[in-house]
Design a protein around this motif. Structure first.
Motif, PDB file in Angstrom:
ATOM      1  N   ALA A 163     -18.686 -12.147  32.587  1.00  0.00           N
ATOM      2  CA  ALA A 163     -19.638 -11.804  31.522  1.00  0.00           C
ATOM      3  C   ALA A 163     -20.327 -13.044  30.985  1.00  0.00           C
ATOM      4  N   LEU A 207     -23.111 -14.180  33.346  1.00  0.00           N
ATOM      5  CA  LEU A 207     -24.313 -13.366  33.157  1.00  0.00           C
ATOM      6  C   LEU A 207     -25.067 -13.757  31.894  1.00  0.00           C
ATOM      7  N   GLU A 208     -24.348 -13.907  30.791  1.00  0.00           N
ATOM      8  CA  GLU A 208     -24.998 -14.221  29.519  1.00  0.00           C
ATOM      9  C   GLU A 208     -25.648 -15.602  29.548  1.00  0.00           C
ATOM     10  N   GLN A 267     -28.837 -15.494  31.600  1.00  0.00           N
ATOM     11  CA  GLN A 267     -29.941 -14.893  30.857  1.00  0.00           C
ATOM     12  C   GLN A 267     -30.501 -15.863  29.819  1.00  0.00           C
ATOM     13  N   ALA A 301     -25.848 -10.672  41.408  1.00  0.00           N
ATOM     14  CA  ALA A 301     -25.609  -9.357  40.796  1.00  0.00           C
ATOM     15  C   ALA A 301     -26.006  -9.419  39.329  1.00  0.00           C
ATOM     16  N   SER A 302     -26.256  -8.253  38.755  1.00  0.00           N
ATOM     17  CA  SER A 302     -26.748  -8.209  37.375  1.00  0.00           C
ATOM     18  C   SER A 302     -25.832  -7.449  36.432  1.00  0.00           C
ATOM     19  N   ASP A 303     -24.631  -7.077  36.889  1.00  0.00           N
ATOM     20  CA  ASP A 303     -23.653  -6.465  35.993  1.00  0.00           C
ATOM     21  C   ASP A 303     -22.306  -7.123  36.227  1.00  0.00           C
ATOM     22  N   VAL A 304     -21.453  -7.051  35.214  1.00  0.00           N
ATOM     23  CA  VAL A 304     -20.198  -7.809  35.227  1.00  0.00           C
ATOM     24  C   VAL A 304     -19.303  -7.432  36.396  1.00  0.00           C
ATOM     25  N   GLY A 305     -19.091  -6.144  36.600  1.00  0.00           N
ATOM     26  CA  GLY A 305     -18.177  -5.715  37.652  1.00  0.00           C
ATOM     27  C   GLY A 305     -18.619  -6.143  39.039  1.00  0.00           C
ATOM     28  N   THR A 306     -19.899  -5.949  39.322  1.00  0.00           N
ATOM     29  CA  THR A 306     -20.414  -6.308  40.638  1.00  0.00           C
ATOM     30  C   THR A 306     -20.376  -7.816  40.847  1.00  0.00           C
ATOM     31  N   LEU A 307     -20.681  -8.558  39.778  1.00  0.00           N
ATOM     32  CA  LEU A 307     -20.664 -10.020  39.892  1.00  0.00           C
ATOM     33  C   LEU A 307     -19.250 -10.529  40.134  1.00  0.00           C
TER      34      LEU A 307
END
Length: 373
Positions: free
Chosen positions: A25, A28-29, A32, A41-47
């Motif tokens: 997470a 990702l943050e 951004q 990837a653009s979501d936590v689980g997939t990343l």
């Protein structure tokens, strides 16, 4: 199968990479916030799954490529401080009471930071993490090992940086990166400088490359510890045959008759001098340095009384923690509480921390927890 639950046991980790332990997470943050657009990837689980899958390749070179993304979002003071703070909190929640965390300052200069600013920002985060953990009832001490990249030419500069910051969270020095083609002897000037300034250092050696890497790290460079060191088994024989011909059989035999093994001169030296091995089972399986948890040389070397320690290496890439590493050895390699006690005490004995402080943790934290009943 043992029913031992490792989660609440106090643990010591000597080999944990800051840029290999980010929360998905947070990656990702930070991406951004900084406009970093290269994430896969653009979501936590997939990343999170991508990091684990990409690292699970059997190649150290491919494994190291995953760091492009974590390092890519660690280019500002605030980002470094946040990642360092969260690292400490996550380790403390996993029961780690002492940790040495390493990272390469030279990799965090893309947005104009100086080497000293990188270290100062990370140190601020480590201190904040210790305070946050303490407020939650989890006491942890964290020390830092700035790393030079062995394929680059800044080792002396990073050694000087390390010496400048000794005592301010910083405890020693490391070199990291792909071993093959990049021998530690390329950086002799850095190790000479460290010795002249009474600074501790460890060297990644014997992970993806064999005995020559270990030999150079110890006999030419003067390494106090070996990062991984798993290939030391190449210098051990049983009944005249290399133990690597049948590690599973050698592991079973070592538990019964350790004196049956013949150590080559380098293995004997490492054992006799009590040179600590910073072993990382899950990471080694991922990179092909070991075939499985069951046959990882850590079990053989433990039973042959080498000074082995248990470590995470990269918690994000290996989707692991110290509790998970310990539990894997309990569940799949028949480790007992006494074995986990041994590696925890070994690690604390081998820490780049003043003796009295090491002894305080061994006697006041580790032994009371492991010597129950």
């Amino acid at each position: 199968m043992t029913t031992l639950d490792t989660r609440e046991l106090p643990k010591v980790v000597l080999h944990d990479h800051l840029d290999g332990g980010l929360r998905p997470a947070t990656v990702l943050e930070l991406a951004q916030e900084q406009g970093y657009a290269a994430l896969p990837a653009s979501d936590v689980g997939t990343l999170a799954a991508w990091f684990a899958d990409a690292a699970d390749s059997g190649s150290l070179v491919r494994y190291l490529e995953t760091f492009d993304h974590t390092v890519g979002v660690m280019q500002t003071e605030d980002a470094l401080a946040r990642v360092a703070r969260e690292c400490v909190v996550d380790l403390a929640e996993d029961g780690v009471v002492y940790a040495e965390v390493r990272y390469a300052p030279e990799q965090h200069l893309q947005r104009g930071l100086t080497l000293d600013q990188v270290v100062e920002a990370a140190n601020r985060g480590f201190r904040e993490g210790e305070e946050e953990a303490a407020s939650a009832g989890r006491r942890i001490r964290v020390r830092v090992l700035p790393s030079a990249m062995r394929h680059a030419a800044r080792a002396v500069e990073i050694a000087q940086l390390t010496v400048r910051h000794l005592g301010d969270q910083v405890a020693g020095f490391d070199i990291a990166g792909a071993e093959d083609g990049h021998p530690p002897t390329r950086h002799l000037a850095a190790f000479d400088y460290l010795r002249q300034h009474n600074a501790h250092f460890t060297i990644h050696a014997g992970e993806a490359f064999g005995l020559p890497s270990i030999w150079e790290a110890i006999q030419f460079c003067g390494a106090e510890r070996l990062g991984h060191g798993v290939r030391i088994v190449d210098d051990i024989r049983l009944d005249g045959r290399p133990v690597t011909d049948d590690l599973a059989g050698a592991i079973r035999w070592a538990a019964v008759e350790p004196n049956a093994f013949e150590l080559g001169p380098l293995a004997a030296y490492v054992k006799d001098r009590r040179i600590p091995l910073e072993m990382c089972p899950s990471s080694n399986v991922q990179t092909g340095a070991a075939e499985s948890i069951e046959t990882h040389p850590i079990s053989l070397l433990k039973d042959l009384n080498f000074r082995v320690t248990l470590n995470t290496d990269n918690r994000l890439m290996s989707a692991t923690s110290m509790s998970r590493e310990a539990q894997l050895l309990v569940d799949r390699a028949d480790w007992q509480l006494s074995d986990l006690r041994r590696v925890a005490v070994n690690a604390m004995k081998s820490a780049f921390l003043p003796f009295d402080e090491r002894l305080e943790i061994i006697e006041g934290v580790l032994k009371p927890a492991y010597d129950v009943g």
